[in-house]
Design an enzyme around this catalytic site. Structure first.
Site, PDB file in Angstrom:
ATOM      1  N   TYR A 274      10.399 -13.147   5.083  1.00 56.23           N
ATOM      2  CA  TYR A 274       9.810 -12.135   5.950  1.00 56.23           C
ATOM      3  C   TYR A 274      10.338 -12.243   7.378  1.00 56.23           C
ATOM      4  O   TYR A 274      10.543 -13.340   7.896  1.00 56.23           O
ATOM      5  CB  TYR A 274       8.284 -12.286   6.002  1.00 56.23           C
TER       6      TYR A 274
ATOM      7  N   ASN B 115       3.662   1.493  -1.612  1.00 56.78           N
ATOM      8  CA  ASN B 115       4.068   1.612  -3.008  1.00 56.78           C
ATOM      9  C   ASN B 115       2.996   2.310  -3.839  1.00 56.78           C
ATOM     10  O   ASN B 115       3.307   3.129  -4.720  1.00 56.78           O
ATOM     11  CB  ASN B 115       4.350   0.228  -3.592  1.00 56.78           C
TER      12      ASN B 115
ATOM     13  N   GLU C  35       0.816  -1.212   0.000  1.00 56.50           N
ATOM     14  CA  GLU C  35       0.000   0.000   0.000  1.00 56.50           C
ATOM     15  C   GLU C  35       0.851   1.264   0.000  1.00 56.50           C
ATOM     16  O   GLU C  35       0.459   2.292  -0.569  1.00 56.50           O
ATOM     17  CB  GLU C  35      -0.936  -0.008   1.207  1.00 56.50           C
TER      18      GLU C  35
ATOM     19  N   ASP D   8       1.637  -3.416  -7.500  1.00 54.65           N
ATOM     20  CA  ASP D   8       1.228  -2.176  -6.827  1.00 54.65           C
ATOM     21  C   ASP D   8       1.218  -1.005  -7.803  1.00 54.65           C
ATOM     22  O   ASP D   8       0.325  -0.151  -7.752  1.00 54.65           O
ATOM     23  CB  ASP D   8       2.179  -1.865  -5.667  1.00 54.65           C
TER      24      ASP D   8
ATOM     25  N   TYR E 264      11.752  -7.308   5.305  1.00 57.51           N
ATOM     26  CA  TYR E 264      11.769  -8.435   4.369  1.00 57.51           C
ATOM     27  C   TYR E 264      13.101  -8.454   3.628  1.00 57.51           C
ATOM     28  O   TYR E 264      13.674  -7.411   3.319  1.00 57.51           O
ATOM     29  CB  TYR E 264      10.570  -8.424   3.428  1.00 57.51           C
TER      30      TYR E 264
END
Length: 340
Positions: A104, A38, A36, A281, A89
């Protein structure tokens, strides 16, 4: 045109130089990104008012994440501060037949431990016309899912357009949990964005005669997927990105936008990949931009695919391109010739 608000997690990205594997690396380059976030950066680069909502620690690493957004003009004033850590990440870039790999380290991050009281959505949504989230955010935990649901309810009640990129991540939650949680969120969504796998993984809706591993994409099959999604949840638009993977370095990239019982397919781009993280994205941001600008469905999907095509040639999560650059590619100039 009001502000676009996106909600999710921004993470510290650590990656070995070039195409080194994790086990070869003695240093990692640091940057920031997340689904989000991005989208918010892309929209700000397109000249729109974009705000990102999350929760970040008050310490310097949290502030560095905030600063990574502010440099692009993203409104960070709605970010809650608190918690102990920024999610991380690790990215290992693939090459040829060796796939990229993501690991992650985000358990216990500030947004994953956030509570509903951290966000006053009625205040956040003042003057807002669009709200965007992805399936990654509710996957962070039951509290994050509850916060997302509350945001969707308030946005919908306020007449705000809601978009969601399904973005299924098997490392975050199992398919049955994703289907249950996302199924509760979808009735509030106007625009659904997915890739070839998401509809199958989350809702068990399969495209006929397609095989993503071999790169075989059946256009009619994805048109049927979009129709089933629309009939089930009442979406106004369904966008599906169509990636034909030739290797880790080379893909064919296209998309379909389904609205008013009609499917619109973009042109297909052969893409030599520099960095594919954030590609979906950037497509979502392009779709939002085109819709808000009043583009036709065909123009919208062409703009979104061109924006995403360019992102594949840019290092890092963020798509650092202008509207003019996207329009030039969407208009047919794909030569890549030097601009003087």
């Amino acid at each position: 045109m009001g502000t676009i608000v996106t909600f999710g997690e921004i993470m510290l990205r650590l990656a070995p130089e070039g195409y080194y594997r994790f086990v070869q690396a003695d240093s990692f380059g640091a940057s920031y990104g997340g689904g989000e976030a991005n989208v918010a950066v892309s929209l700000a680069n397109f000249g729109l008012d974009a705000a990102f909502v999350t929760k970040l620690p008050k310490h310097e690493i949290g502030q560095a994440a905030v600063n990574s957004l502010r440099q692009f003009g993203v409104d960070t004033s709605k970010i809650a501060r608190g918690g102990n850590r920024v999610g991380i990440y690790f990215l290992e870039k693939g090459a040829s037949q060796r796939p990229s790999k993501v690991i992650y380290d985000r358990a216990g991050s500030a947004i994953a431990t956030a509570e509903p009281g951290d966000f006053d959505w009625k205040t956040i949504f003042a003057g807002v016309s669009w709200f965007h989230f992805t399936g990654i955010t509710p996957a962070l935990g039951d509290a994050a899912a509850a916060i997302t649901l509350e945001a969707c309810r308030i946005a919908k009640a306020g007449g705000i357009t809601v978009s969601c990129d399904l973005n299924y991540r098997k490392n975050l939650w199992p398919r049955d949990k994703a289907s249950e949680v996302m199924g509760r969120l979808m009735p509030f969504v106007d625009v659904c964005i997915a890739n070839e796998e998401d509809a199958s993984d989350v809702f068990g809706i399969h495209a006929k005669n397609s095989d993503i591993n071999s790169g075989k994409i059946n256009r009619e099959g994805y048109q049927e997927v979009a129709k089933v999604l629309t009939d089930r949840f009442g979406f106004k638009k369904v966008a599906i990105t169509l990636r034909e993977s030739i290797s880790a370095n080379d893909n064919n990239w296209a998309a379909m936008l389904y609205t008013d019982d009609t499917a619109y397919f973009s042109k297909k781009y052969p893409v030599h990949i520099v960095d594919r993280v954030g590609g979906g994205d950037s497509f979502g941001a392009g779709l939002i931009y085109g819709t808000l600008q009043g583009y036709s469905p065909q123009e919208t999907v062409e703009f979104a695919v061109a924006a995403s095509c360019l992102k594949h040639a840019i290092e890092g999560d963020f798509n650092q391109v202008s509207v003019e650059e996207v329009e030039k590619l969407a208009g047919g100039d794909a030569s890549g010739r030097v601009q003087r």
